[in-house]
Design a protein around this motif. Structure first.
Motif, PDB file in Angstrom:
ATOM      1  N   GLY A  10       2.531   8.399   0.880  1.00  0.00           N
ATOM      2  CA  GLY A  10       2.685   6.949   0.981  1.00  0.00           C
ATOM      3  C   GLY A  10       2.769   6.485   2.423  1.00  0.00           C
ATOM      4  O   GLY A  10       2.063   5.553   2.821  1.00  0.00           O
ATOM      5  N   PHE A  11       3.583   7.148   3.225  1.00  0.00           N
ATOM      6  CA  PHE A  11       3.734   6.743   4.629  1.00  0.00           C
ATOM      7  C   PHE A  11       2.550   7.156   5.491  1.00  0.00           C
ATOM      8  O   PHE A  11       2.402   6.658   6.607  1.00  0.00           O
ATOM      9  CB  PHE A  11       5.029   7.309   5.209  1.00  0.00           C
ATOM     10  N   SER A  12       1.708   8.046   4.983  1.00  0.00           N
ATOM     11  CA  SER A  12       0.537   8.451   5.768  1.00  0.00           C
ATOM     12  C   SER A  12      -0.455   7.313   5.957  1.00  0.00           C
ATOM     13  O   SER A  12      -1.272   7.354   6.886  1.00  0.00           O
ATOM     14  CB  SER A  12      -0.173   9.629   5.085  1.00  0.00           C
ATOM     15  N   VAL A  13      -0.379   6.269   5.109  1.00  0.00           N
ATOM     16  CA  VAL A  13      -1.319   5.153   5.243  1.00  0.00           C
ATOM     17  C   VAL A  13      -1.024   4.331   6.501  1.00  0.00           C
ATOM     18  O   VAL A  13      -1.848   3.484   6.885  1.00  0.00           O
ATOM     19  CB  VAL A  13      -1.281   4.239   3.997  1.00  0.00           C
ATOM     20  N   LEU A  14       0.135   4.575   7.133  1.00  0.00           N
ATOM     21  CA  LEU A  14       0.442   3.851   8.362  1.00  0.00           C
ATOM     22  C   LEU A  14      -0.476   4.258   9.500  1.00  0.00           C
ATOM     23  O   LEU A  14      -0.677   3.488  10.444  1.00  0.00           O
ATOM     24  CB  LEU A  14       1.897   4.099   8.772  1.00  0.00           C
ATOM     25  N   GLU A  40       0.835  -1.205   0.000  1.00  0.00           N
ATOM     26  CA  GLU A  40       0.000   0.000   0.000  1.00  0.00           C
ATOM     27  C   GLU A  40       0.867   1.252   0.000  1.00  0.00           C
ATOM     28  O   GLU A  40       0.581   2.215  -0.738  1.00  0.00           O
ATOM     29  CB  GLU A  40      -0.922   0.002   1.219  1.00  0.00           C
ATOM     30  N   ILE A  41       1.936   1.273   0.806  1.00  0.00           N
ATOM     31  CA  ILE A  41       2.839   2.426   0.829  1.00  0.00           C
ATOM     32  C   ILE A  41       3.449   2.650  -0.551  1.00  0.00           C
ATOM     33  O   ILE A  41       3.493   3.788  -1.058  1.00  0.00           O
ATOM     34  CB  ILE A  41       3.938   2.222   1.887  1.00  0.00           C
ATOM     35  N   ARG A  84       5.462  21.245  -7.231  1.00  0.00           N
ATOM     36  CA  ARG A  84       6.796  21.193  -6.640  1.00  0.00           C
ATOM     37  C   ARG A  84       6.867  20.132  -5.544  1.00  0.00           C
ATOM     38  O   ARG A  84       5.865  19.785  -4.934  1.00  0.00           O
ATOM     39  CB  ARG A  84       7.156  22.548  -6.034  1.00  0.00           C
ATOM     40  N   TYR A  85       8.081  19.662  -5.294  1.00  0.00           N
ATOM     41  CA  TYR A  85       8.352  18.686  -4.234  1.00  0.00           C
ATOM     42  C   TYR A  85       7.496  17.421  -4.406  1.00  0.00           C
ATOM     43  O   TYR A  85       7.004  16.848  -3.433  1.00  0.00           O
ATOM     44  CB  TYR A  85       8.100  19.288  -2.843  1.00  0.00           C
ATOM     45  N   ALA A  86       7.330  16.981  -5.665  1.00  0.00           N
ATOM     46  CA  ALA A  86       6.458  15.831  -5.934  1.00  0.00           C
ATOM     47  C   ALA A  86       6.963  14.576  -5.232  1.00  0.00           C
ATOM     48  O   ALA A  86       6.162  13.803  -4.668  1.00  0.00           O
ATOM     49  CB  ALA A  86       6.354  15.589  -7.439  1.00  0.00           C
ATOM     50  N   ALA A  87       8.282  14.344  -5.257  1.00  0.00           N
ATOM     51  CA  ALA A  87       8.828  13.142  -4.613  1.00  0.00           C
ATOM     52  C   ALA A  87       8.647  13.208  -3.102  1.00  0.00           C
ATOM     53  O   ALA A  87       8.271  12.212  -2.468  1.00  0.00           O
ATOM     54  CB  ALA A  87      10.311  12.984  -4.961  1.00  0.00           C
ATOM     55  N   LEU A  88       8.899  14.378  -2.506  1.00  0.00           N
ATOM     56  CA  LEU A  88       8.761  14.535  -1.059  1.00  0.00           C
ATOM     57  C   LEU A  88       7.309  14.354  -0.633  1.00  0.00           C
ATOM     58  O   LEU A  88       7.017  13.625   0.329  1.00  0.00           O
ATOM     59  CB  LEU A  88       9.278  15.909  -0.643  1.00  0.00           C
ATOM     60  N   LEU A  89       6.392  14.993  -1.343  1.00  0.00           N
ATOM     61  CA  LEU A  89       4.969  14.869  -1.006  1.00  0.00           C
ATOM     62  C   LEU A  89       4.454  13.461  -1.272  1.00  0.00           C
ATOM     63  O   LEU A  89       3.649  12.924  -0.501  1.00  0.00           O
ATOM     64  CB  LEU A  89       4.156  15.887  -1.807  1.00  0.00           C
ATOM     65  N   GLY A 140      -3.758   9.879   9.219  1.00  0.00           N
ATOM     66  CA  GLY A 140      -2.630  10.166   8.344  1.00  0.00           C
ATOM     67  C   GLY A 140      -3.016  10.937   7.098  1.00  0.00           C
ATOM     68  O   GLY A 140      -2.366  11.917   6.719  1.00  0.00           O
ATOM     69  N   ALA A 141      -4.099  10.508   6.439  1.00  0.00           N
ATOM     70  CA  ALA A 141      -4.539  11.179   5.212  1.00  0.00           C
ATOM     71  C   ALA A 141      -4.926  12.622   5.491  1.00  0.00           C
ATOM     72  O   ALA A 141      -4.634  13.530   4.699  1.00  0.00           O
ATOM     73  CB  ALA A 141      -5.716  10.418   4.603  1.00  0.00           C
TER      74      ALA A 141
END
Length: 356
Positions: free
Chosen positions: A247-251, A219-220, A237-242, A256-257
Protein backbone atom coordinates in the motif's frame (compact mmCIF):
# COMPACT_ATOMS: atom_id res chain seq x y z
CA UNK A 1 27.81 38.55 -23.91
CA UNK A 2 26.80 41.23 -21.40
CA UNK A 3 24.43 42.72 -23.98
CA UNK A 4 22.72 39.35 -24.49
CA UNK A 5 22.32 38.93 -20.72
CA UNK A 6 20.78 42.43 -20.42
CA UNK A 7 18.29 41.62 -23.20
CA UNK A 8 17.34 38.35 -21.51
CA UNK A 9 16.97 40.06 -18.12
CA UNK A 10 14.81 42.89 -19.48
CA UNK A 11 12.64 40.40 -21.38
CA UNK A 12 12.13 38.04 -18.42
CA UNK A 13 11.86 40.56 -15.57
CA UNK A 14 10.10 43.51 -17.18
CA UNK A 15 6.80 42.54 -15.50
CA UNK A 16 6.63 43.29 -11.73
CA UNK A 17 4.39 40.22 -11.33
CA UNK A 18 7.22 38.03 -12.65
CA UNK A 19 9.65 39.48 -10.10
CA UNK A 20 7.14 38.93 -7.27
CA UNK A 21 6.57 35.34 -8.35
CA UNK A 22 10.31 34.69 -8.61
CA UNK A 23 11.10 36.20 -5.19
CA UNK A 24 8.29 34.27 -3.48
CA UNK A 25 9.42 31.02 -5.12
CA UNK A 26 13.04 31.53 -4.11
CA UNK A 27 12.04 32.52 -0.57
CA UNK A 28 9.85 29.46 -0.06
CA UNK A 29 12.48 27.16 -1.59
CA UNK A 30 15.17 28.58 0.71
CA UNK A 31 12.89 28.28 3.76
CA UNK A 32 12.08 24.63 3.01
CA UNK A 33 15.70 23.80 2.23
CA UNK A 34 17.19 25.31 5.39
CA UNK A 35 14.32 24.80 7.83
CA UNK A 36 12.46 21.83 6.32
CA UNK A 37 13.24 19.48 9.21
CA UNK A 38 11.89 21.97 11.74
CA UNK A 39 8.53 22.51 10.07
CA UNK A 40 7.68 18.85 9.46
CA UNK A 41 4.76 19.00 11.96
CA UNK A 42 3.35 21.95 10.03
CA UNK A 43 3.68 20.05 6.73
CA UNK A 44 1.99 16.98 8.23
CA UNK A 45 -0.82 19.14 9.61
CA UNK A 46 -1.20 20.85 6.23
CA UNK A 47 -1.55 17.50 4.45
CA UNK A 48 -4.20 16.33 6.92
CA UNK A 49 -6.01 19.69 6.71
CA UNK A 50 -6.12 19.41 2.92
CA UNK A 51 -7.58 15.93 3.32
CA UNK A 52 -10.24 16.97 5.84
CA UNK A 53 -11.23 20.28 4.25
CA UNK A 54 -13.50 18.48 1.77
CA UNK A 55 -15.85 16.94 4.43
CA UNK A 56 -15.79 20.26 6.31
CA UNK A 57 -16.97 22.04 3.16
CA UNK A 58 -19.72 19.43 2.65
CA UNK A 59 -21.00 19.93 6.20
CA UNK A 60 -20.95 23.71 5.79
CA UNK A 61 -23.13 23.41 2.67
CA UNK A 62 -25.82 21.85 4.89
CA UNK A 63 -25.90 24.99 7.04
CA UNK A 64 -23.53 23.93 9.83
CA UNK A 65 -21.03 26.58 10.95
CA UNK A 66 -17.35 26.15 10.16
CA UNK A 67 -16.42 25.78 13.84
CA UNK A 68 -18.89 22.94 14.43
CA UNK A 69 -18.02 21.30 11.09
CA UNK A 70 -14.30 21.39 11.88
CA UNK A 71 -14.90 20.00 15.37
CA UNK A 72 -17.07 17.12 14.13
CA UNK A 73 -14.67 16.18 11.34
CA UNK A 74 -11.68 16.28 13.71
CA UNK A 75 -13.48 14.07 16.25
CA UNK A 76 -14.38 11.51 13.58
CA UNK A 77 -10.88 11.59 12.10
CA UNK A 78 -9.28 11.18 15.55
CA UNK A 79 -11.56 8.23 16.30
CA UNK A 80 -10.60 6.53 13.02
CA UNK A 81 -6.89 7.09 13.68
CA UNK A 82 -7.14 5.71 17.22
CA UNK A 83 -9.06 2.66 15.94
CA UNK A 84 -6.36 2.02 13.32
CA UNK A 85 -3.57 2.37 15.87
CA UNK A 86 -5.28 0.07 18.38
CA UNK A 87 -6.49 -2.49 15.86
CA UNK A 88 -3.78 -2.66 13.17
CA UNK A 89 -0.46 -1.56 14.69
CA UNK A 90 -0.29 -4.51 17.16
CA UNK A 91 -0.93 -6.96 14.30
CA UNK A 92 1.80 -5.37 12.17
CA UNK A 93 4.22 -5.39 15.10
CA UNK A 94 3.48 -9.06 15.81
CA UNK A 95 4.04 -10.05 12.17
CA UNK A 96 7.21 -7.97 11.99
CA UNK A 97 8.54 -9.70 15.12
CA UNK A 98 7.74 -13.11 13.63
CA UNK A 99 9.41 -12.13 10.39
CA UNK A 100 12.59 -11.07 12.21
CA UNK A 101 12.58 -14.36 14.14
CA UNK A 102 12.07 -16.40 10.95
CA UNK A 103 14.65 -14.46 8.98
CA UNK A 104 17.66 -16.60 10.03
CA UNK A 105 15.89 -19.81 8.98
CA UNK A 106 14.89 -18.15 5.70
CA UNK A 107 18.51 -17.19 5.07
CA UNK A 108 19.65 -20.75 5.87
CA UNK A 109 17.03 -22.14 3.53
CA UNK A 110 18.14 -19.75 0.81
CA UNK A 111 21.78 -20.69 1.47
CA UNK A 112 20.96 -24.37 1.09
CA UNK A 113 19.11 -23.69 -2.16
CA UNK A 114 22.09 -21.76 -3.55
CA UNK A 115 24.49 -24.57 -2.60
CA UNK A 116 22.50 -26.98 -4.78
CA UNK A 117 22.78 -24.80 -7.88
CA UNK A 118 26.32 -25.90 -8.96
CA UNK A 119 25.29 -29.56 -9.00
CA UNK A 120 21.95 -28.85 -10.69
CA UNK A 121 23.29 -26.40 -13.29
CA UNK A 122 27.05 -27.02 -13.57
CA UNK A 123 27.28 -25.32 -16.96
CA UNK A 124 25.79 -22.07 -15.60
CA UNK A 125 26.91 -21.86 -11.94
CA UNK A 126 30.16 -22.85 -10.25
CA UNK A 127 30.88 -23.19 -6.50
CA UNK A 128 33.08 -20.07 -6.43
CA UNK A 129 30.22 -17.90 -7.67
CA UNK A 130 27.93 -19.29 -4.96
CA UNK A 131 30.55 -18.61 -2.24
CA UNK A 132 30.98 -15.06 -3.52
CA UNK A 133 27.22 -14.45 -3.45
CA UNK A 134 26.88 -15.89 0.06
CA UNK A 135 29.73 -13.80 1.46
CA UNK A 136 28.25 -10.68 -0.10
CA UNK A 137 24.77 -11.42 1.31
CA UNK A 138 26.18 -12.13 4.79
CA UNK A 139 28.14 -8.87 4.71
CA UNK A 140 25.05 -6.90 3.72
CA UNK A 141 23.01 -8.67 6.42
CA UNK A 142 25.51 -7.62 9.10
CA UNK A 143 25.47 -4.03 7.82
CA UNK A 144 21.67 -3.93 7.79
CA UNK A 145 21.54 -5.35 11.32
CA UNK A 146 23.94 -2.69 12.60
CA UNK A 147 21.93 0.02 10.85
CA UNK A 148 18.65 -1.19 12.35
CA UNK A 149 20.21 -1.35 15.82
CA UNK A 150 21.66 2.15 15.61
CA UNK A 151 18.41 3.49 14.22
CA UNK A 152 16.47 1.90 17.07
CA UNK A 153 18.82 3.41 19.67
CA UNK A 154 18.62 6.84 18.04
CA UNK A 155 14.84 6.65 17.77
CA UNK A 156 14.61 6.39 21.56
CA UNK A 157 15.87 9.96 21.75
CA UNK A 158 12.99 11.12 19.56
CA UNK A 159 10.21 9.71 21.74
CA UNK A 160 9.63 13.08 23.41
CA UNK A 161 9.57 14.79 20.02
CA UNK A 162 6.96 12.31 18.74
CA UNK A 163 4.83 12.87 21.82
CA UNK A 164 4.98 16.61 21.19
CA UNK A 165 3.99 16.03 17.55
CA UNK A 166 1.00 13.95 18.67
CA UNK A 167 -0.25 16.99 20.57
CA UNK A 168 0.77 19.76 18.18
CA UNK A 169 -0.34 18.24 14.88
CA UNK A 170 -4.03 17.73 15.82
CA UNK A 171 -4.13 21.27 17.23
CA UNK A 172 -2.60 22.67 14.04
CA UNK A 173 -5.06 20.72 11.88
CA UNK A 174 -8.04 21.96 13.89
CA UNK A 175 -7.02 25.61 13.70
CA UNK A 176 -6.14 25.31 10.00
CA UNK A 177 -9.65 23.98 9.34
CA UNK A 178 -11.46 26.39 11.66
CA UNK A 179 -9.56 29.57 10.69
CA UNK A 180 -8.77 28.77 7.07
CA UNK A 181 -9.90 32.11 5.64
CA UNK A 182 -8.25 34.13 8.42
CA UNK A 183 -4.93 32.35 7.86
CA UNK A 184 -5.08 32.88 4.08
CA UNK A 185 -5.96 36.55 4.57
CA UNK A 186 -3.04 36.99 6.95
CA UNK A 187 -0.67 35.33 4.48
CA UNK A 188 -1.83 37.66 1.68
CA UNK A 189 -0.74 40.70 3.71
CA UNK A 190 2.90 39.67 3.27
CA UNK A 191 2.62 39.37 -0.53
CA UNK A 192 3.10 42.49 -2.70
CA UNK A 193 0.16 43.86 -4.66
CA UNK A 194 1.71 42.71 -7.95
CA UNK A 195 0.57 39.12 -7.45
CA UNK A 196 -1.44 38.31 -10.55
CA UNK A 197 0.85 35.41 -11.48
CA UNK A 198 0.92 34.16 -7.88
CA UNK A 199 -2.88 34.04 -7.84
CA UNK A 200 -2.89 32.27 -11.19
CA UNK A 201 -0.47 29.59 -10.02
CA UNK A 202 -2.30 29.22 -6.67
CA UNK A 203 -5.66 28.68 -8.35
CA UNK A 204 -4.13 26.11 -10.69
CA UNK A 205 -2.28 24.18 -7.99
CA UNK A 206 -4.68 24.37 -5.03
CA UNK A 207 -7.25 21.96 -6.45
CA UNK A 208 -4.57 19.71 -7.90
CA UNK A 209 -2.78 19.33 -4.56
CA UNK A 210 -6.07 18.60 -2.80
CA UNK A 211 -7.00 15.97 -5.38
CA UNK A 212 -3.51 14.47 -5.23
CA UNK A 213 -3.46 14.10 -1.43
CA UNK A 214 -6.98 12.70 -1.30
CA UNK A 215 -6.24 10.36 -4.23
CA UNK A 216 -3.01 9.08 -2.69
CA UNK A 217 -4.72 8.29 0.63
CA UNK A 218 -7.48 6.37 -1.18
CA UNK A 219 -4.92 4.58 -3.37
CA UNK A 220 -2.90 3.46 -0.31
CA UNK A 221 -6.04 2.17 1.42
CA UNK A 222 -7.44 0.38 -1.65
CA UNK A 223 -4.18 -1.20 -2.81
CA UNK A 224 -3.09 -2.15 0.71
CA UNK A 225 -6.43 -3.70 1.73
CA UNK A 226 -6.81 -5.54 -1.59
CA UNK A 227 -3.30 -6.97 -1.28
CA UNK A 228 -3.95 -8.02 2.34
CA UNK A 229 -7.20 -9.81 1.41
CA UNK A 230 -5.58 -11.51 -1.59
CA UNK A 231 -2.55 -12.71 0.37
CA UNK A 232 -4.81 -13.93 3.20
CA UNK A 233 -6.87 -15.96 0.74
CA UNK A 234 -3.66 -17.42 -0.71
CA UNK A 235 -2.50 -18.24 2.88
CA UNK A 236 0.71 -16.21 2.52
CA UNK A 237 2.55 -15.44 5.75
CA UNK A 238 2.84 -11.84 6.98
CA UNK A 239 -0.17 -10.84 4.84
CA UNK A 240 -0.88 -7.69 6.89
CA UNK A 241 2.77 -6.60 6.88
CA UNK A 242 3.19 -7.20 3.14
CA UNK A 243 -0.16 -5.57 2.37
CA UNK A 244 0.93 -2.46 4.28
CA UNK A 245 4.24 -2.37 2.40
CA UNK A 246 2.48 -2.73 -0.96
CA UNK A 247 0.00 0.00 0.00
CA UNK A 248 2.70 2.51 0.93
CA UNK A 249 4.79 1.56 -2.10
CA UNK A 250 2.44 3.64 -4.27
CA UNK A 251 4.02 6.75 -2.73
CA UNK A 252 7.10 6.17 -4.90
CA UNK A 253 6.00 6.05 -8.55
CA UNK A 254 7.41 3.14 -10.60
CA UNK A 255 10.21 2.41 -8.11
CA UNK A 256 8.02 1.49 -5.13
CA UNK A 257 6.25 -1.41 -6.85
CA UNK A 258 9.57 -2.86 -8.03
CA UNK A 259 11.14 -2.65 -4.56
CA UNK A 260 8.21 -4.27 -2.73
CA UNK A 261 8.18 -7.13 -5.24
CA UNK A 262 11.39 -8.42 -3.60
CA UNK A 263 9.98 -9.15 -0.09
CA UNK A 264 6.73 -10.48 -1.56
CA UNK A 265 8.61 -12.89 -3.83
CA UNK A 266 11.05 -13.93 -1.09
CA UNK A 267 8.35 -14.72 1.47
CA UNK A 268 6.38 -16.69 -1.13
CA UNK A 269 9.53 -18.54 -2.23
CA UNK A 270 10.58 -19.53 1.29
CA UNK A 271 7.04 -20.55 2.26
CA UNK A 272 5.94 -22.45 -0.85
CA UNK A 273 9.13 -23.10 -2.82
CA UNK A 274 9.08 -22.89 -6.60
CA UNK A 275 5.64 -24.46 -6.90
CA UNK A 276 2.16 -23.57 -8.06
CA UNK A 277 1.35 -21.62 -4.87
CA UNK A 278 4.40 -19.42 -5.44
CA UNK A 279 3.25 -18.54 -8.95
CA UNK A 280 -0.30 -17.89 -7.74
CA UNK A 281 1.10 -15.24 -5.37
CA UNK A 282 3.27 -13.66 -8.06
CA UNK A 283 0.44 -13.60 -10.61
CA UNK A 284 -2.03 -12.14 -8.07
CA UNK A 285 0.50 -9.46 -7.09
CA UNK A 286 1.12 -8.63 -10.76
CA UNK A 287 -2.64 -8.31 -11.39
CA UNK A 288 -3.00 -5.92 -8.42
CA UNK A 289 -0.15 -3.75 -9.71
CA UNK A 290 -1.59 -3.76 -13.25
CA UNK A 291 -5.06 -2.76 -12.03
CA UNK A 292 -3.54 -0.04 -9.86
CA UNK A 293 -1.51 1.48 -12.70
CA UNK A 294 -4.07 1.11 -15.49
CA UNK A 295 -7.43 1.50 -13.73
CA UNK A 296 -7.19 2.95 -10.23
CA UNK A 297 -4.61 5.69 -10.87
CA UNK A 298 -6.47 7.12 -13.93
CA UNK A 299 -9.72 7.17 -11.92
CA UNK A 300 -8.26 8.82 -8.81
CA UNK A 301 -5.93 11.26 -10.56
CA UNK A 302 -7.98 12.17 -13.63
CA UNK A 303 -7.63 15.87 -12.79
CA UNK A 304 -3.89 15.71 -12.11
CA UNK A 305 -1.44 17.24 -14.54
CA UNK A 306 0.03 14.78 -17.03
CA UNK A 307 3.77 14.47 -16.53
CA UNK A 308 6.19 12.36 -18.52
CA UNK A 309 7.57 9.37 -16.51
CA UNK A 310 11.10 10.78 -16.87
CA UNK A 311 10.03 14.03 -15.17
CA UNK A 312 8.30 12.08 -12.39
CA UNK A 313 11.39 9.93 -11.69
CA UNK A 314 13.65 12.99 -11.72
CA UNK A 315 11.25 14.77 -9.34
CA UNK A 316 11.23 11.77 -6.98
CA UNK A 317 15.03 11.64 -6.92
CA UNK A 318 15.49 15.40 -6.54
CA UNK A 319 12.81 16.24 -3.97
CA UNK A 320 13.33 12.93 -2.13
CA UNK A 321 17.01 13.79 -1.79
CA UNK A 322 16.11 17.21 -0.38
CA UNK A 323 13.29 16.33 2.04
CA UNK A 324 13.19 12.55 2.34
CA UNK A 325 9.73 10.98 2.71
CA UNK A 326 7.80 14.21 2.28
CA UNK A 327 9.83 15.09 -0.80
CA UNK A 328 8.87 11.73 -2.32
CA UNK A 329 5.22 12.15 -1.27
CA UNK A 330 4.96 15.59 -2.87
CA UNK A 331 7.24 14.86 -5.85
CA UNK A 332 4.42 14.87 -8.43
CA UNK A 333 2.62 18.03 -7.20
CA UNK A 334 5.97 19.80 -6.78
CA UNK A 335 6.92 18.88 -10.35
CA UNK A 336 3.50 20.14 -11.48
CA UNK A 337 4.13 23.34 -9.50
CA UNK A 338 7.46 23.88 -11.26
CA UNK A 339 5.75 23.45 -14.62
CA UNK A 340 2.91 25.80 -13.61
CA UNK A 341 5.48 28.42 -12.53
CA UNK A 342 7.36 28.14 -15.82
CA UNK A 343 4.12 28.30 -17.83
CA UNK A 344 2.88 31.36 -15.94
CA UNK A 345 6.23 33.06 -16.31
CA UNK A 346 6.41 32.33 -20.04
CA UNK A 347 2.83 33.52 -20.66
CA UNK A 348 3.55 36.75 -18.78
CA UNK A 349 6.64 37.41 -20.88
CA UNK A 350 4.71 36.67 -24.06
CA UNK A 351 2.05 39.23 -23.09
CA UNK A 352 4.71 41.83 -22.38
CA UNK A 353 6.35 41.14 -25.74
CA UNK A 354 3.01 41.54 -27.55
CA UNK A 355 2.35 44.84 -25.75
CA UNK A 356 5.79 46.09 -26.70
Amino acid sequence: MLHIFKQWYSRKFSDPNSITLLMLTLGLAAAFYFFGTYIIPVMVALVIAYLLDWPVQKLMHTGVSRVISSTLVMLIFSGVVVSIVVGIIPVLWHQLSNFVQDLPSMLEQGKGYLMTLPSSYPELVNPEQVKSILSSVEGHAVTIGQTVLSTSLNSLKDVVAWLVYLILVPLLVFFMLKDKHLLLAGFEKFIPKERKLISQVWQEMNQQIMNYIRGKIFEILIVGSTTFITFTILDLRYAALLGTLVGFSVLIPFVGAALVTIPVALVALFQFGVGSEFWYVIIAYGVIQALDGNLLVPLLFSEAVDLHPVYIIVAVLFFGGLWGFWGVFFAIPLASLVRALLNAWSMSNQHETVKA
